[in-house]
Motif scaffolding. Structure first.
Motif, PDB file in Angstrom:
ATOM      1  N   PRO A 116       0.806  -1.238   0.000  1.00 35.02           N
ATOM      2  CA  PRO A 116       0.000   0.000   0.000  1.00 35.02           C
ATOM      3  C   PRO A 116       0.833   1.280   0.000  1.00 35.02           C
ATOM      4  N   LYS A 117       2.130   1.155   0.334  1.00 33.93           N
ATOM      5  CA  LYS A 117       2.999   2.350   0.319  1.00 33.93           C
ATOM      6  C   LYS A 117       3.484   2.686  -1.092  1.00 33.93           C
ATOM      7  N   TYR A 118       3.332   1.747  -2.018  1.00 30.18           N
ATOM      8  CA  TYR A 118       3.787   1.981  -3.394  1.00 30.18           C
ATOM      9  C   TYR A 118       2.658   2.595  -4.214  1.00 30.18           C
ATOM     10  N   VAL A 119       2.974   3.684  -4.899  1.00 32.42           N
ATOM     11  CA  VAL A 119       1.971   4.370  -5.729  1.00 32.42           C
ATOM     12  C   VAL A 119       2.520   4.548  -7.139  1.00 32.42           C
ATOM     13  N   ILE A 120       1.600   4.692  -8.093  1.00 35.14           N
ATOM     14  CA  ILE A 120       1.983   4.922  -9.483  1.00 35.14           C
ATOM     15  C   ILE A 120       1.071   5.991 -10.078  1.00 35.14           C
ATOM     16  N   GLY A 121       1.666   6.878 -10.875  1.00 33.50           N
ATOM     17  CA  GLY A 121       0.860   7.914 -11.526  1.00 33.50           C
ATOM     18  C   GLY A 121       1.706   9.110 -11.930  1.00 33.50           C
ATOM     19  N   MET A 122       1.026  10.088 -12.509  1.00 27.40           N
ATOM     20  CA  MET A 122       1.698  11.307 -12.994  1.00 27.40           C
ATOM     21  C   MET A 122       1.199  12.487 -12.167  1.00 27.40           C
ATOM     22  N   ASN A 123       2.068  12.977 -11.295  1.00 26.40           N
ATOM     23  CA  ASN A 123       1.654  14.008 -10.326  1.00 26.40           C
ATOM     24  C   ASN A 123       2.172  15.403 -10.688  1.00 26.40           C
ATOM     25  N   GLU A 124       2.469  15.626 -11.980  1.00 24.89           N
ATOM     26  CA  GLU A 124       3.097  16.892 -12.391  1.00 24.89           C
ATOM     27  C   GLU A 124       2.336  18.128 -11.909  1.00 24.89           C
ATOM     28  N   THR A 125       0.994  18.106 -11.992  1.00 29.47           N
ATOM     29  CA  THR A 125       0.235  19.312 -11.621  1.00 29.47           C
ATOM     30  C   THR A 125       0.456  19.684 -10.156  1.00 29.47           C
ATOM     31  N   ARG A 126       0.750  18.698  -9.313  1.00 35.16           N
ATOM     32  CA  ARG A 126       0.984  18.992  -7.889  1.00 35.16           C
ATOM     33  C   ARG A 126       2.252  19.816  -7.686  1.00 35.16           C
ATOM     34  N   LEU A 127       3.150  19.790  -8.680  1.00 39.87           N
ATOM     35  CA  LEU A 127       4.386  20.585  -8.601  1.00 39.87           C
ATOM     36  C   LEU A 127       4.284  21.860  -9.432  1.00 39.87           C
ATOM     37  N   GLY A 128       3.078  22.114  -9.975  1.00 39.72           N
ATOM     38  CA  GLY A 128       2.898  23.286 -10.835  1.00 39.72           C
ATOM     39  C   GLY A 128       3.402  23.053 -12.244  1.00 39.72           C
ATOM     40  N   LEU A 129       3.629  21.784 -12.610  1.00 40.48           N
ATOM     41  CA  LEU A 129       4.112  21.449 -13.952  1.00 40.48           C
ATOM     42  C   LEU A 129       2.981  20.835 -14.775  1.00 40.48           C
ATOM     43  N   VAL A 130       3.240  20.715 -16.077  1.00 38.66           N
ATOM     44  CA  VAL A 130       2.256  20.123 -16.984  1.00 38.66           C
ATOM     45  C   VAL A 130       2.922  18.953 -17.697  1.00 38.66           C
ATOM     46  N   ALA A 131       2.295  17.796 -17.671  1.00 38.92           N
ATOM     47  CA  ALA A 131       2.841  16.634 -18.386  1.00 38.92           C
ATOM     48  C   ALA A 131       2.834  16.922 -19.886  1.00 38.92           C
ATOM     49  N   PRO A 132       3.935  16.638 -20.604  1.00 38.76           N
ATOM     50  CA  PRO A 132       3.950  16.833 -22.060  1.00 38.76           C
ATOM     51  C   PRO A 132       2.851  16.019 -22.754  1.00 38.76           C
ATOM     52  N   PHE A 133       2.487  16.455 -23.978  1.00 32.51           N
ATOM     53  CA  PHE A 133       1.344  15.822 -24.654  1.00 32.51           C
ATOM     54  C   PHE A 133       1.564  14.330 -24.900  1.00 32.51           C
ATOM     55  N   TRP A 134       2.828  13.933 -25.072  1.00 32.38           N
ATOM     56  CA  TRP A 134       3.078  12.501 -25.359  1.00 32.38           C
ATOM     57  C   TRP A 134       2.994  11.651 -24.090  1.00 32.38           C
ATOM     58  N   PHE A 135       3.242  12.233 -22.924  1.00 35.09           N
ATOM     59  CA  PHE A 135       2.936  11.543 -21.664  1.00 35.09           C
ATOM     60  C   PHE A 135       1.427  11.254 -21.640  1.00 35.09           C
ATOM     61  N   LYS A 136       0.656  12.315 -21.948  1.00 33.42           N
ATOM     62  CA  LYS A 136      -0.808  12.226 -21.950  1.00 33.42           C
ATOM     63  C   LYS A 136      -1.272  11.170 -22.948  1.00 33.42           C
ATOM     64  N   ASP A 137      -0.710  11.193 -24.160  1.00 35.66           N
ATOM     65  CA  ASP A 137      -1.132  10.234 -25.195  1.00 35.66           C
ATOM     66  C   ASP A 137      -0.890   8.792 -24.747  1.00 35.66           C
ATOM     67  N   ASN A 138       0.283   8.550 -24.153  1.00 37.25           N
ATOM     68  CA  ASN A 138       0.620   7.202 -23.696  1.00 37.25           C
ATOM     69  C   ASN A 138      -0.346   6.755 -22.586  1.00 37.25           C
ATOM     70  N   LEU A 139      -0.708   7.684 -21.698  1.00 37.84           N
ATOM     71  CA  LEU A 139      -1.649   7.360 -20.619  1.00 37.84           C
ATOM     72  C   LEU A 139      -3.049   7.087 -21.176  1.00 37.84           C
ATOM     73  N   VAL A 140      -3.506   7.942 -22.101  1.00 31.02           N
ATOM     74  CA  VAL A 140      -4.827   7.761 -22.717  1.00 31.02           C
ATOM     75  C   VAL A 140      -4.905   6.409 -23.425  1.00 31.02           C
ATOM     76  N   ASN A 141      -3.830   6.033 -24.124  1.00 33.66           N
ATOM     77  CA  ASN A 141      -3.800   4.743 -24.820  1.00 33.66           C
ATOM     78  C   ASN A 141      -3.872   3.568 -23.841  1.00 33.66           C
ATOM     79  N   THR A 142      -3.508   3.821 -22.588  1.00 35.55           N
ATOM     80  CA  THR A 142      -3.464   2.755 -21.587  1.00 35.55           C
ATOM     81  C   THR A 142      -4.751   2.673 -20.766  1.00 35.55           C
ATOM     82  N   ILE A 143      -5.252   3.819 -20.295  1.00 30.65           N
ATOM     83  CA  ILE A 143      -6.406   3.774 -19.366  1.00 30.65           C
ATOM     84  C   ILE A 143      -7.653   4.493 -19.893  1.00 30.65           C
ATOM     85  N   GLY A 144      -7.565   5.083 -21.099  1.00 28.96           N
ATOM     86  CA  GLY A 144      -8.728   5.761 -21.664  1.00 28.96           C
ATOM     87  C   GLY A 144      -8.739   7.256 -21.350  1.00 28.96           C
ATOM     88  N   HIS A 145      -9.597   7.976 -22.061  1.00 30.95           N
ATOM     89  CA  HIS A 145      -9.568   9.447 -22.018  1.00 30.95           C
ATOM     90  C   HIS A 145     -10.057  10.016 -20.691  1.00 30.95           C
TER      91      HIS A 145
END
Length: 248
Positions: A116-145
């Motif tokens: 339960p201590k292990y987590v997975i995901g893209m937390n860029e917005t929590r640091l004030g950053l934006v995930a690049p579009f290809w990060f987004k595309d790869n995620l959408v292809n995996t878990i849906g829009h």
């Protein structure tokens, strides 16, 4: 079957420094070119962490030439992983965050240790950053829009049960079974003829990769102009200072 095990080793958290990205790219290229290998299991040599993602020290107070070199190395790593002819299985034996998550998403199959201590995901917005579009595309292809939209906007980090439910990992197994499961899953993938699997993988993934290939320079410029903003530099420096205090 010859299967390589690639262990990420950049203590303490496998952050993706320029040196580490370069080393990863070189090692992956060597394995691609060595025709005796048919698959790679990617895992971590650091306890409790697969990878914490980008090395924020590479993004603070440097010049545009450095940011360009760094970001190109990251683009190269993703393209190399995403389009690899080898079977890539991610044996996730610790938390897998942001660009660390991207490495596992670029693989063909993901196995996460049930802790339960292990987590997975893209937390860029929590640091004030934006995930690049290809990060987004790869995620959408995996878990849906819709699931991706929610995960990226909120910077969600999923514990094992939720990660499996949303589909960001394919299997959750007890911690001591991650490697053995990776090997048995690998055998299943390698039972398929390589040439047919290569062509099918390319058919599924090439259009997504081509979006980055066509826009590489513009993507780099967007990254640099975003990173060069005073507000972004200040928030990164504050976050780094907080990390240093926590260590102290």
């Amino acid at each position: 079957m010859r299967v390589a095990v690639l262990k990420l080793k950049n203590p303490p958290v496998n952050s993706l420094s320029l040196e580490f990205l370069t080393e990863l790219n070189i090692n992956l290229e060597k394995l691609e070119n060595d025709k005796t290998f048919r698959g790679i299991i990617i895992t971590s040599d650091c306890p409790r962490i697969f990878s914490a993602g980008l090395d924020l020290k590479e993004l603070c107070g440097k010049n545009p030439a450095h940011y360009t070199e760094y970001y190109k190395a990251l683009q190269n790593l993703w393209l190399r992983l995403y389009l690899s002819n080898l079977v890539l299985i991610s044996a996730i034996n610790g938390s897998c965050i942001a660009a660390g998550c991207l490495i596992s998403l670029a693989c063909d199959y993901r196995i996460l240790a049930d802790n339960p201590k292990y987590v997975i995901g893209m937390n860029e917005t929590r640091l004030g950053l934006v995930a690049p579009f290809w990060f987004k595309d790869n995620l959408v292809n995996t878990i849906g829009h819709r699931a991706s939209e929610r995960a990226l906007q909120l910077g969600l980090l999923f514990p094992p049960a939720e990660a499996l439910q949303v589909g960001i990992v394919d299997k959750v197994v007890p911690e001591d079974q991650v490697q053995s499961t990776a090997l048995s899953v690998m055998a299943q993938w390698l039972a398929v003829q390589d040439h047919a699997r290569h062509l099918t993988k390319n058919m599924m993934r090439k259009s997504t990769a081509d979006l980055l290939v066509k826009q590489r320079d513009a993507d780099i410029q967007n990254f640099i102009s975003f990173l060069s903003r005073d507000s972004i530099q200040k928030s990164l420096q504050m976050y780094l200072a907080k990390l240093t205090q926590n260590k102290g």
